[in-house]
Scaffold this motif. Structure first.
Motif, PDB file in Angstrom:
ATOM      1  N   LEU A 122      43.560  51.092  35.387  1.00 45.44           N
ATOM      2  CA  LEU A 122      42.981  52.278  34.749  1.00 45.44           C
ATOM      3  C   LEU A 122      43.033  52.170  33.228  1.00 45.44           C
ATOM      4  O   LEU A 122      42.208  52.751  32.531  1.00 45.44           O
ATOM      5  N   ASP A 158      36.130  51.010  49.462  1.00 42.86           N
ATOM      6  CA  ASP A 158      36.727  50.522  50.703  1.00 42.86           C
ATOM      7  C   ASP A 158      38.177  50.083  50.507  1.00 42.86           C
ATOM      8  O   ASP A 158      39.016  50.271  51.387  1.00 42.86           O
ATOM      9  N   THR A 159      38.468  49.496  49.341  1.00 43.72           N
ATOM     10  CA  THR A 159      39.847  49.041  49.111  1.00 43.72           C
ATOM     11  C   THR A 159      40.786  50.242  49.099  1.00 43.72           C
ATOM     12  O   THR A 159      41.833  50.229  49.753  1.00 43.72           O
ATOM     13  N   ARG A 179      37.679  60.165  41.831  1.00 44.61           N
ATOM     14  CA  ARG A 179      37.223  60.779  40.573  1.00 44.61           C
ATOM     15  C   ARG A 179      35.933  61.589  40.698  1.00 44.61           C
ATOM     16  O   ARG A 179      35.600  62.355  39.820  1.00 44.61           O
ATOM     17  N   ALA A 240      43.574  51.135  43.160  1.00 47.06           N
ATOM     18  CA  ALA A 240      42.675  50.382  44.044  1.00 47.06           C
ATOM     19  C   ALA A 240      41.234  50.630  43.622  1.00 47.06           C
ATOM     20  O   ALA A 240      40.414  51.151  44.376  1.00 47.06           O
ATOM     21  N   ILE A 241      40.947  50.255  42.373  1.00 46.06           N
ATOM     22  CA  ILE A 241      39.605  50.541  41.843  1.00 46.06           C
ATOM     23  C   ILE A 241      38.760  49.267  41.745  1.00 46.06           C
ATOM     24  O   ILE A 241      37.783  49.217  41.024  1.00 46.06           O
ATOM     25  N   HIS A 243      38.511  44.694  42.195  1.00 46.06           N
ATOM     26  CA  HIS A 243      38.988  43.447  41.594  1.00 46.06           C
ATOM     27  C   HIS A 243      37.820  42.794  40.897  1.00 46.06           C
ATOM     28  O   HIS A 243      36.671  43.033  41.247  1.00 46.06           O
ATOM     29  N   ASN A 285      36.591  38.339  48.910  1.00 51.93           N
ATOM     30  CA  ASN A 285      36.862  39.739  48.555  1.00 51.93           C
ATOM     31  C   ASN A 285      37.347  40.527  49.761  1.00 51.93           C
ATOM     32  O   ASN A 285      37.426  41.737  49.724  1.00 51.93           O
TER      33      ASN A 285
HETATM   34  P1  NDP Z   1      34.421  49.339  44.657  1.00 52.56           P
HETATM   35  O1  NDP Z   1      33.837  48.880  43.378  1.00 52.56           O
HETATM   36  O2  NDP Z   1      33.585  49.398  45.871  1.00 52.56           O
HETATM   37  O3  NDP Z   1      35.042  50.794  44.456  1.00 52.56           O
HETATM   38  C1  NDP Z   1      35.823  51.102  43.350  1.00 52.56           C
HETATM   39  C2  NDP Z   1      36.224  52.550  43.462  1.00 52.56           C
HETATM   40  O4  NDP Z   1      37.117  52.842  42.402  1.00 52.56           O
HETATM   41  C3  NDP Z   1      35.055  53.513  43.345  1.00 52.56           C
HETATM   42  O5  NDP Z   1      35.261  54.621  44.164  1.00 52.56           O
HETATM   43  C4  NDP Z   1      35.126  53.918  41.871  1.00 52.56           C
HETATM   44  O6  NDP Z   1      34.643  55.216  41.644  1.00 52.56           O
HETATM   45  C5  NDP Z   1      36.608  53.913  41.632  1.00 52.56           C
HETATM   46  N1  NDP Z   1      36.918  53.696  40.245  1.00 52.56           N
HETATM   47  C6  NDP Z   1      36.488  52.688  39.441  1.00 52.56           C
HETATM   48  N2  NDP Z   1      37.005  52.805  38.206  1.00 52.56           N
HETATM   49  C7  NDP Z   1      37.779  53.911  38.246  1.00 52.56           C
HETATM   50  C8  NDP Z   1      38.576  54.574  37.286  1.00 52.56           C
HETATM   51  N3  NDP Z   1      38.708  54.100  36.041  1.00 52.56           N
HETATM   52  N4  NDP Z   1      39.245  55.690  37.665  1.00 52.56           N
HETATM   53  C9  NDP Z   1      39.139  56.173  38.923  1.00 52.56           C
HETATM   54  N5  NDP Z   1      38.403  55.604  39.884  1.00 52.56           N
HETATM   55  C10 NDP Z   1      37.734  54.479  39.534  1.00 52.56           C
HETATM   56  O7  NDP Z   1      35.721  48.375  44.864  1.00 52.56           O
HETATM   57  P2  NDP Z   1      36.528  48.048  46.186  1.00 52.56           P
HETATM   58  O8  NDP Z   1      37.647  47.181  45.763  1.00 52.56           O
HETATM   59  O9  NDP Z   1      36.864  49.265  46.909  1.00 52.56           O
HETATM   60  O10 NDP Z   1      35.536  47.183  47.060  1.00 52.56           O
HETATM   61  C11 NDP Z   1      34.963  45.973  46.546  1.00 52.56           C
HETATM   62  C12 NDP Z   1      34.053  45.352  47.602  1.00 52.56           C
HETATM   63  O11 NDP Z   1      34.846  44.834  48.681  1.00 52.56           O
HETATM   64  C13 NDP Z   1      33.095  46.359  48.215  1.00 52.56           C
HETATM   65  O12 NDP Z   1      31.891  45.718  48.493  1.00 52.56           O
HETATM   66  C14 NDP Z   1      33.781  46.744  49.502  1.00 52.56           C
HETATM   67  O13 NDP Z   1      32.891  47.203  50.485  1.00 52.56           O
HETATM   68  C15 NDP Z   1      34.470  45.437  49.912  1.00 52.56           C
HETATM   69  N6  NDP Z   1      35.658  45.697  50.734  1.00 52.56           N
HETATM   70  C16 NDP Z   1      35.508  45.715  52.075  1.00 52.56           C
HETATM   71  C17 NDP Z   1      36.580  45.990  52.880  1.00 52.56           C
HETATM   72  C18 NDP Z   1      36.383  46.032  54.340  1.00 52.56           C
HETATM   73  O14 NDP Z   1      35.272  45.929  54.767  1.00 52.56           O
HETATM   74  N7  NDP Z   1      37.423  46.144  55.116  1.00 52.56           N
HETATM   75  C19 NDP Z   1      37.921  46.271  52.348  1.00 52.56           C
HETATM   76  C20 NDP Z   1      37.954  46.243  50.905  1.00 52.56           C
HETATM   77  C21 NDP Z   1      36.846  45.970  50.152  1.00 52.56           C
HETATM   78  P3  NDP Z   1      33.062  55.539  41.603  1.00 52.56           P
HETATM   79  O15 NDP Z   1      32.612  55.499  43.023  1.00 52.56           O
HETATM   80  O16 NDP Z   1      33.029  56.881  40.978  1.00 52.56           O
HETATM   81  O17 NDP Z   1      32.443  54.462  40.765  1.00 52.56           O
END
Ligand code: NDP
Length: 314
Positions: A122, A158-159, A179, A240-241, A243, A285
């Motif tokens: 963050l 998803d993470t 958020r 968990a926002i 990688h 990922n």
């Molecule tokens: P994502 O980019 O998909 O999601 C990030 C999340 O964090 C969003 O909700 C975003 O909010 C939020 N976020 C980002 N910056 C901030 C901040 N500064 N403050 C608060 N919230 C924030 O990342 P993931 O790691 O979740 O997923 C990455 C990829 O990996 C995706 O394609 C996902 O589908 C995949 N994945 C699949 C899994 C599975 O199938 N089992 C498990 C894990 C990941 P906002 O929406 O408002 O932008």
């Protein structure tokens, strides 16, 4: 007279579990590998404490100790470890060119990329200060230490959904801080979150400060609609926002997905360029574990060796 250009059979970029495992295999296959460690020698495990889910360590092991063991094992078979960063590549081949950040050029028949990924943070001062003292970016790695305690997870993807449901099995209460007024996560993951009774979703909510001196004692959150501030009495704070794979230097050469994860051919570590292989988190990922990274590091070294044999180089 100019110095002869250094030409290596196998260069490994990155020094996490994937890179060092590739090095162990490549060294034992007489490929005389050179590992460029990058800016964070040892990779993400250097910022974790106890690793309890890596097979072979029944009592667990500290992340930095484990990476030291990985390095020593790679060196024992003749790997050369260089504490330098590769910051430019030309993969037009067949001989691949790499440059260190000090401008030194090396040539390689095979390149194994294991540059890993970095968790996004963050950017709060308190978050940085309390990393490893209750602040973590990996529930699977650190969740166990918070069993029986109240925790918070930040994110709506998803993470975050996966980490919250994982933690909900260990912790009495999991606060999920989203958020916006909706989650980005897939429907099925969102349903799983909603169905889990001990996950409390806080919509339109952002973390303002992680509280505590030597360990996390709570988190101050703000509702970004009505500006109301609340303190949640959590002991664990999981970010968990997302990688970011460390693959920027390859973007002109290698196929990658929208986020920058390298694309490998099914069931192998081959990239779209001959002689260039990808392993570890830079191409994964989904699993993102030390043991899976090590597994793909082994695959990359075997793929590199086969390539060198096919091309008649060894
Ligand atoms: P994502 O980019 O998909 O999601 C990030 C999340 O964090 C969003 O909700 C975003 O909010 C939020 N976020 C980002 N910056 C901030 C901040 N500064 N403050 C608060 N919230 C924030 O990342 P993931 O790691 O979740 O997923 C990455 C990829 O990996 C995706 O394609 C996902 O589908 C995949 N994945 C699949 C899994 C599975 O199938 N089992 C498990 C894990 C990941 P906002 O929406 O408002 O932008």
């Amino acid at each position: 007279m100019s110095e002869a250009q250094e030409h290596l059979k196998c260069v490994i970029i990155g020094s996490g579990p994937a890179g060092y495992t590739a090095a162990v295999y490549a060294a034992r296959a007489n490929l005389s590998p050179v590992v460029y460690t990058g800016k964070e020698p040892g990779g993400q495990l250097m910022i974790t404490t106890d690793v309890e889910n890596y097979p072979g360590y029944p009592e667990g092991v500290m992340g930095p100790q484990m990476m030291d063991d990985f390095r020593k094992q790679a060196e024992r078979f003749g790997t050369e470890v260089r504490y330098e960063l590769i910051d430019k590549v030309d993969l037009s081949g067949p001989v691949h060119k790499l440059w260190t950040d000090s401008g030194k050029e090396v040539h390689a028949d095979t390149v194994i990329i294991s540059t890993g990924a970095s968790a996004k943070w963050l950017g709060l001062k308190s978050e940085q200060r309390l990393t490893n003292k209750g602040v973590s970016a990996c529930a699977v790695c650190d969740g166990f230490f918070f069993r029986g305690m109240e925790v918070a997870v930040v994110g709506g993807g998803d993470t975050a959904a996966e980490e919250a449901t994982y933690l909900a099995k260990l912790c009495p209460k999991v606060h999920l801080l989203v958020r916006r007024d909706e989650m980005r996560a897939s429907k099925i993951m969102q349903e799983r979150v909603m169905k889990t009774e001990n996950i409390i979703v806080h919509w339109n909510t952002e973390a303002k400060e992680v509280l505590g001196e030597e360990e996390v004692t709570g988190v101050k959150v703000i509702n970004n609609k009505n500006q109301e501030e609340t303190i949640l009495p959590v002991k664990g704070f999981f970010v968990a926002i997302g990688h970011k794979p460390n693959t920027d230097i390859f973007k002109d050469w290698l196929e990658m997905d929208d986020t920058g994860y390298l694309v490998t051919q099914n069931g192998s570590t081959k990239t779209n360029i001959e002689g260039v292989f990808a392993s570890g988190d830079a191409q994964d990922n989904v699993y993102r574990q030390a043991v899976t990274a090590a597994g793909t590091g082994c695959m990359a070294a075997l793929d590199a060796e086969r390539y060198l044999v096919e091309k008649g180089i060894i």
